[in-house]
Design a protein around this motif. Structure first.
Motif, short mmCIF file in Angstrom:
data_model
loop_
_atom_site.label_atom_id
_atom_site.label_comp_id
_atom_site.label_asym_id
_atom_site.label_seq_id
_atom_site.Cartn_x
_atom_site.Cartn_y
_atom_site.Cartn_z
N VAL A 23 0.88 -1.17 0.00
CA VAL A 23 0.00 0.00 0.00
C VAL A 23 0.92 1.22 0.00
O VAL A 23 1.93 1.25 0.69
CB VAL A 23 -0.92 0.01 1.25
N ASN A 24 0.55 2.22 -0.76
CA ASN A 24 1.35 3.43 -0.88
C ASN A 24 1.60 4.06 0.50
O ASN A 24 0.69 4.14 1.32
CB ASN A 24 0.60 4.41 -1.80
N LEU A 25 2.83 4.51 0.73
CA LEU A 25 3.20 5.13 2.00
C LEU A 25 2.31 6.33 2.30
O LEU A 25 1.83 6.52 3.43
CB LEU A 25 4.67 5.57 1.97
N ARG A 26 2.06 7.15 1.30
CA ARG A 26 1.22 8.34 1.50
C ARG A 26 -0.20 7.95 1.93
O ARG A 26 -0.81 8.62 2.75
CB ARG A 26 1.19 9.18 0.20
N THR A 27 -0.70 6.84 1.41
CA THR A 27 -2.04 6.36 1.79
C THR A 27 -2.05 5.97 3.27
O THR A 27 -2.98 6.31 4.00
CB THR A 27 -2.44 5.16 0.92
N ILE A 28 -1.00 5.29 3.71
CA ILE A 28 -0.91 4.90 5.13
C ILE A 28 -0.84 6.14 6.01
O ILE A 28 -1.50 6.22 7.05
CB ILE A 28 0.30 3.96 5.35
N GLN A 29 -0.06 7.13 5.59
CA GLN A 29 0.04 8.37 6.36
C GLN A 29 -1.32 9.06 6.45
O GLN A 29 -1.71 9.55 7.52
CB GLN A 29 1.07 9.30 5.73
#
Length: 190
Positions: A28-34
């Motif tokens: 999952v994209n890092l930005r999505t997790i953030q």
């Protein structure tokens, strides 16, 4: 932080993962997790499934937390609505008590004029992020109902006579003016 974002953040920290490691393991994209952990996004579908799989969280548990969160929002809305109704009633009763009795003297009416400036000024101070029209609707509905009732009960001429003789119209105009033009009167960094 939403319940889901908080739960994902706690589970990630419990497993000893950084956000980058969780992104790599779950694909999952890092930005999505953030965004999820900062309550800017709520994971759904495949993203939720991937995160739950890596963090070993039961997906249905997270969805139940989401429902609880929605119920809390409804409860907060009801409490806020009751508070606004009571606040509006208190404002209308206070002003009416000061200016409407026949024996109300100039001091009482002048006090009402001062309150019609300071009460909305205080409201504006705490609601600067709110749009002016929303502020007027939330905190001025008592006056809209009051004027409508006065017009209905006394007719147009009778309402004007009562309103100007008792100074209540002056108070209402000042009240709405401060609620609407508060930014002009109050310069702040908020």
């Amino acid at each position: 932080m939403s319940f889901i974002g908080k739960k994902i953040s706690e589970a990630r920290k419990q497993k000893g993962f950084t956000q980058e490691e969780l992104a790599e393991l779950s694909k999952v994209n890092l930005r999505t997790i953030q965004r999820i952990e900062n309550n800017n996004n709520e994971p759904r579908g495949k993203t939720l499934e991937l995160l739950c799989e890596v963090l070993q969280i039961d997906r249905s548990e997270l969805q139940d937390l989401s429902k609880v969160s929605e119920n809390n929002k409804i409860g907060a809305f009801v409490v806020n609505a009751i508070f606004l109704i009571l606040l509006n009633l208190a404002i209308a009763v206070t002003f009416s008590y000061l200016v409407m009795p026949v024996e109300a003297d100039v001091n009482s009416k002048f006090g009402a004029i001062l309150l019609s400036f300071f009460i909305p000024f205080t409201i504006f101070y705490y609601t600067q992020q709110m749009k002016a029209t929303e502020r007027i609707f939330k905190f001025g509905i008592c006056w809209m109902i009051y004027i409508t009732t006065l017009l209905y009960a006394q007719g147009f001429r009778g309402a004007l006579a009562i309103g100007f003789e008792s100074w209540i119209f002056s108070c209402i105009l000042i009240y709405f003016g401060v609620l609407f033009y508060g930014k002009v009167l109050f310069k702040s960094d908020k």
